[in-house]
Motif scaffolding. Sequence first.
Motif, short mmCIF file in Angstrom:
data_model
loop_
_atom_site.label_atom_id
_atom_site.label_comp_id
_atom_site.label_asym_id
_atom_site.label_seq_id
_atom_site.Cartn_x
_atom_site.Cartn_y
_atom_site.Cartn_z
N ASN A 21 0.83 -1.27 0.01
CA ASN A 21 -0.08 0.41 0.51
C ASN A 21 0.87 1.68 0.02
O ASN A 21 0.36 2.23 0.12
CB ASN A 21 -0.80 0.05 0.97
N SER A 22 1.99 1.44 -0.27
CA SER A 22 3.33 1.81 -1.02
C SER A 22 3.25 2.60 -2.40
O SER A 22 2.13 2.60 -3.04
CB SER A 22 4.57 1.95 -0.50
N GLY A 23 3.81 3.58 -2.65
CA GLY A 23 3.91 3.68 -4.21
C GLY A 23 5.72 3.87 -4.15
O GLY A 23 6.42 4.50 -4.01
N GLN A 50 4.82 1.35 -9.72
CA GLN A 50 3.78 1.46 -9.50
C GLN A 50 3.71 0.28 -8.75
O GLN A 50 2.87 0.20 -10.03
CB GLN A 50 2.42 2.65 -9.27
N HIS A 53 -1.64 -4.05 -5.80
CA HIS A 53 -1.69 -4.59 -4.90
C HIS A 53 -2.06 -6.31 -4.08
O HIS A 53 -1.86 -6.81 -3.20
CB HIS A 53 -2.72 -4.33 -3.75
N ASN A 119 -5.30 3.32 -0.81
CA ASN A 119 -3.44 4.01 -1.60
C ASN A 119 -3.26 5.74 -1.55
O ASN A 119 -3.92 6.03 -2.35
CB ASN A 119 -2.97 3.56 -2.66
N GLU A 120 -2.72 5.93 -0.58
CA GLU A 120 -2.78 7.21 -0.34
C GLU A 120 -1.63 7.71 -1.68
O GLU A 120 -1.74 8.69 -1.90
CB GLU A 120 -1.85 8.09 0.69
N TYR A 121 -0.82 7.12 -2.76
CA TYR A 121 -0.43 7.34 -3.84
C TYR A 121 -0.89 7.45 -5.11
O TYR A 121 -0.73 8.47 -6.17
CB TYR A 121 0.72 6.47 -3.60
N THR A 122 -2.04 6.68 -5.37
CA THR A 122 -2.88 6.20 -6.11
C THR A 122 -4.06 6.57 -6.07
O THR A 122 -4.78 7.06 -6.99
CB THR A 122 -3.20 5.40 -6.75
N HIS A 217 5.06 5.38 4.91
CA HIS A 217 4.69 3.59 3.80
C HIS A 217 6.39 2.57 4.21
O HIS A 217 6.74 3.15 4.26
CB HIS A 217 4.40 3.91 3.09
#
Length: 218
Positions: A21-23, A50, A53, A119-122, A217
């Motif tokens: 769940n990172s990026g 990227q 999941h 996901n905070e990046y996507t 993350h």
Amino acid sequence: MLTTAAAIPAATGVLYLHGFNSGSGSPKARLVASGCDALDAGPLPCATPQLPHRPNQALALAESQLATLGSQPLLVGSSMGGFLASCLAERHDLRAVVINPAVRPAGLVEGWLGEAFVNEYTGERFTIEGAHRDELAELTPARLDPRRYLVLLGTADETLDPRDAAAAYRGAAMILQPGGDHGFSALGEFLPALFAHGGHRLAPGGMARPRLDDDFHP
């Protein structure tokens, strides 16, 4: 069988695999990419994809990147990315640097079944399903050849027990960071060792090595 370190040519590229769940834009990914631009021998190709999941999809995407990085890429992975890097290292006879790696991720996600994530990046939203657990169980290598690995472990990892990784990678080159957290916020301090594992050296004064205090993350 893996040859001795002295017989292995310098890495032809670096593949960085982020954690669950990172990026690809995480602080550690950016730091490793910056390091690839600051090597004594000149810039080194670097990929920081990227990852999806779903484990099988993530591994397939990571594997597809290897062909763009020459014959001997160095794998670098954090947390779940460390697990995926290990899968690829064993499959393709490659060296890897793993940072607080997940060693039994199927058991880890078992406790997350039905849990929703963003996901905070996507911005992607997804829920952990049984397929995540089953794919991870199927992908888990039967054994790890310790000669391939440099293992970076924070002794105060709040997410994964560092003793599990120390046991799984027994015999590998290993650096323990006393009090280090799961995000391994002091990664910049260990970049010279990371690139040395791939046969490269950071140029003196080539880059700053900040702590990654904003890295929440894996």
